[in-house]
Design a protein around this motif. Structure first.
Motif, mmCIF file in Angstrom:
data_model
loop_
_atom_site.group_PDB
_atom_site.id
_atom_site.type_symbol
_atom_site.label_atom_id
_atom_site.label_comp_id
_atom_site.label_asym_id
_atom_site.label_seq_id
_atom_site.Cartn_x
_atom_site.Cartn_y
_atom_site.Cartn_z
ATOM 1 N N TRP A 63 0.794 -1.218 0.000
ATOM 2 C CA TRP A 63 0.000 0.000 0.000
ATOM 3 C C TRP A 63 0.837 1.284 0.000
ATOM 4 N N GLY A 64 2.154 1.164 0.044
ATOM 5 C CA GLY A 64 3.009 2.349 0.056
ATOM 6 C C GLY A 64 2.883 3.151 1.341
ATOM 7 N N LEU A 65 2.708 2.449 2.460
ATOM 8 C CA LEU A 65 2.568 3.100 3.768
ATOM 9 C C LEU A 65 3.701 2.673 4.690
ATOM 10 N N ALA A 66 3.924 3.457 5.729
ATOM 11 C CA ALA A 66 4.899 3.086 6.757
ATOM 12 C C ALA A 66 4.298 1.980 7.633
ATOM 13 N N ARG A 67 5.145 1.172 8.249
ATOM 14 C CA ARG A 67 4.654 0.089 9.115
ATOM 15 C C ARG A 67 3.807 0.617 10.261
ATOM 16 N N ASN A 68 4.166 1.781 10.809
ATOM 17 C CA ASN A 68 3.362 2.309 11.914
ATOM 18 C C ASN A 68 1.957 2.701 11.441
ATOM 19 N N ALA A 69 1.815 3.056 10.180
ATOM 20 C CA ALA A 69 0.487 3.349 9.632
ATOM 21 C C ALA A 69 -0.360 2.080 9.572
ATOM 22 N N ILE A 70 0.267 0.953 9.327
ATOM 23 C CA ILE A 70 -0.448 -0.325 9.316
ATOM 24 C C ILE A 70 -0.932 -0.644 10.738
ATOM 25 N N LYS A 71 -0.065 -0.452 11.711
ATOM 26 C CA LYS A 71 -0.442 -0.678 13.113
ATOM 27 C C LYS A 71 -1.598 0.238 13.516
ATOM 28 N N ASN A 72 -1.553 1.505 13.086
ATOM 29 C CA ASN A 72 -2.638 2.439 13.379
ATOM 30 C C ASN A 72 -3.957 1.954 12.785
ATOM 31 N N ARG A 73 -3.914 1.464 11.553
ATOM 32 C CA ARG A 73 -5.122 0.928 10.920
ATOM 33 C C ARG A 73 -5.652 -0.271 11.705
ATOM 34 N N GLU A 74 -4.738 -1.129 12.127
ATOM 35 C CA GLU A 74 -5.138 -2.305 12.899
ATOM 36 C C GLU A 74 -5.841 -1.887 14.196
ATOM 37 N N ASP A 75 -5.300 -0.874 14.863
ATOM 38 C CA ASP A 75 -5.864 -0.409 16.134
ATOM 39 C C ASP A 75 -7.200 0.314 15.954
ATOM 40 N N ARG A 76 -7.383 0.991 14.829
ATOM 41 C CA ARG A 76 -8.543 1.863 14.646
ATOM 42 C C ARG A 76 -9.688 1.245 13.844
ATOM 43 N N HIS A 77 -9.400 0.225 13.054
ATOM 44 C CA HIS A 77 -10.430 -0.345 12.176
ATOM 45 C C HIS A 77 -10.847 -1.727 12.670
ATOM 46 N N ASP A 78 -12.095 -1.847 13.027
ATOM 47 C CA ASP A 78 -12.622 -3.129 13.497
ATOM 48 C C ASP A 78 -12.591 -4.203 12.409
ATOM 49 N N ASP A 79 -12.566 -3.771 11.152
ATOM 50 C CA ASP A 79 -12.584 -4.731 10.055
ATOM 51 C C ASP A 79 -11.190 -5.038 9.495
ATOM 52 N N PHE A 80 -10.135 -4.629 10.234
ATOM 53 C CA PHE A 80 -8.779 -4.962 9.797
ATOM 54 C C PHE A 80 -8.672 -6.490 9.723
ATOM 55 N N VAL B 19 -6.837 -9.531 3.193
ATOM 56 C CA VAL B 19 -6.183 -8.245 2.920
ATOM 57 C C VAL B 19 -6.789 -7.608 1.670
ATOM 58 N N ILE B 20 -7.045 -8.402 0.644
ATOM 59 C CA ILE B 20 -7.647 -7.881 -0.591
ATOM 60 C C ILE B 20 -9.028 -7.306 -0.303
ATOM 61 N N LYS B 21 -9.848 -7.995 0.462
ATOM 62 C CA LYS B 21 -11.180 -7.481 0.821
ATOM 63 C C LYS B 21 -11.059 -6.150 1.565
ATOM 64 N N TYR B 22 -10.125 -6.088 2.505
ATOM 65 C CA TYR B 22 -9.933 -4.864 3.294
ATOM 66 C C TYR B 22 -9.474 -3.708 2.404
ATOM 67 N N GLU B 23 -8.495 -3.958 1.537
ATOM 68 C CA GLU B 23 -7.975 -2.863 0.712
ATOM 69 C C GLU B 23 -9.033 -2.380 -0.285
ATOM 70 N N GLN B 24 -9.854 -3.274 -0.778
ATOM 71 C CA GLN B 24 -10.922 -2.856 -1.693
ATOM 72 C C GLN B 24 -11.965 -2.015 -0.961
ATOM 73 N N LYS B 25 -12.323 -2.427 0.228
ATOM 74 C CA LYS B 25 -13.324 -1.685 1.011
ATOM 75 C C LYS B 25 -12.837 -0.291 1.368
ATOM 76 N N HIS B 26 -11.523 -0.162 1.624
ATOM 77 C CA HIS B 26 -10.973 1.125 2.085
ATOM 78 C C HIS B 26 -10.259 1.901 0.985
#
Length: 67
Positions: free
Chosen positions: A17-34, A54-61
């Motif tokens: 997704w071209g994001l930093a690892r901490n951004a992934i952790k933030n998504r995990e903490d904030r999104h119930d559908d991670f 992961v594909i379902k999540y990235e398509q939804k978001h």
């Protein structure tokens, strides 16, 4: 022999997704559908996720793939 599904780490998602690892952790903490962790390796330190989840999540978001 059974086919093993493709598994991804948080680092894989960050690259994908071209994001930093901490951004992934933030998504995990904030999104119930991670995507849920389906297995842990490296003595429990590395969570693994199904690529199909992961594909379902990235398509939804609306996350663009960079891989």
């Amino acid at each position: 022999m059974p086919k093993i599904p493709k598994l991804l780490t948080k680092s894989d998602m960050a690259t994908r997704w071209g994001l930093a690892r901490n951004a992934i952790k933030n998504r995990e903490d904030r999104h119930d559908d991670f995507p849920p962790v389906i297995q842990r390796v490296d003595n429990g330190r590395t969570p693994l996720y199904l690529e199909s989840d992961v594909i379902k999540y990235e398509q939804k978001h609306g996350l663009a793939r960079n891989d």
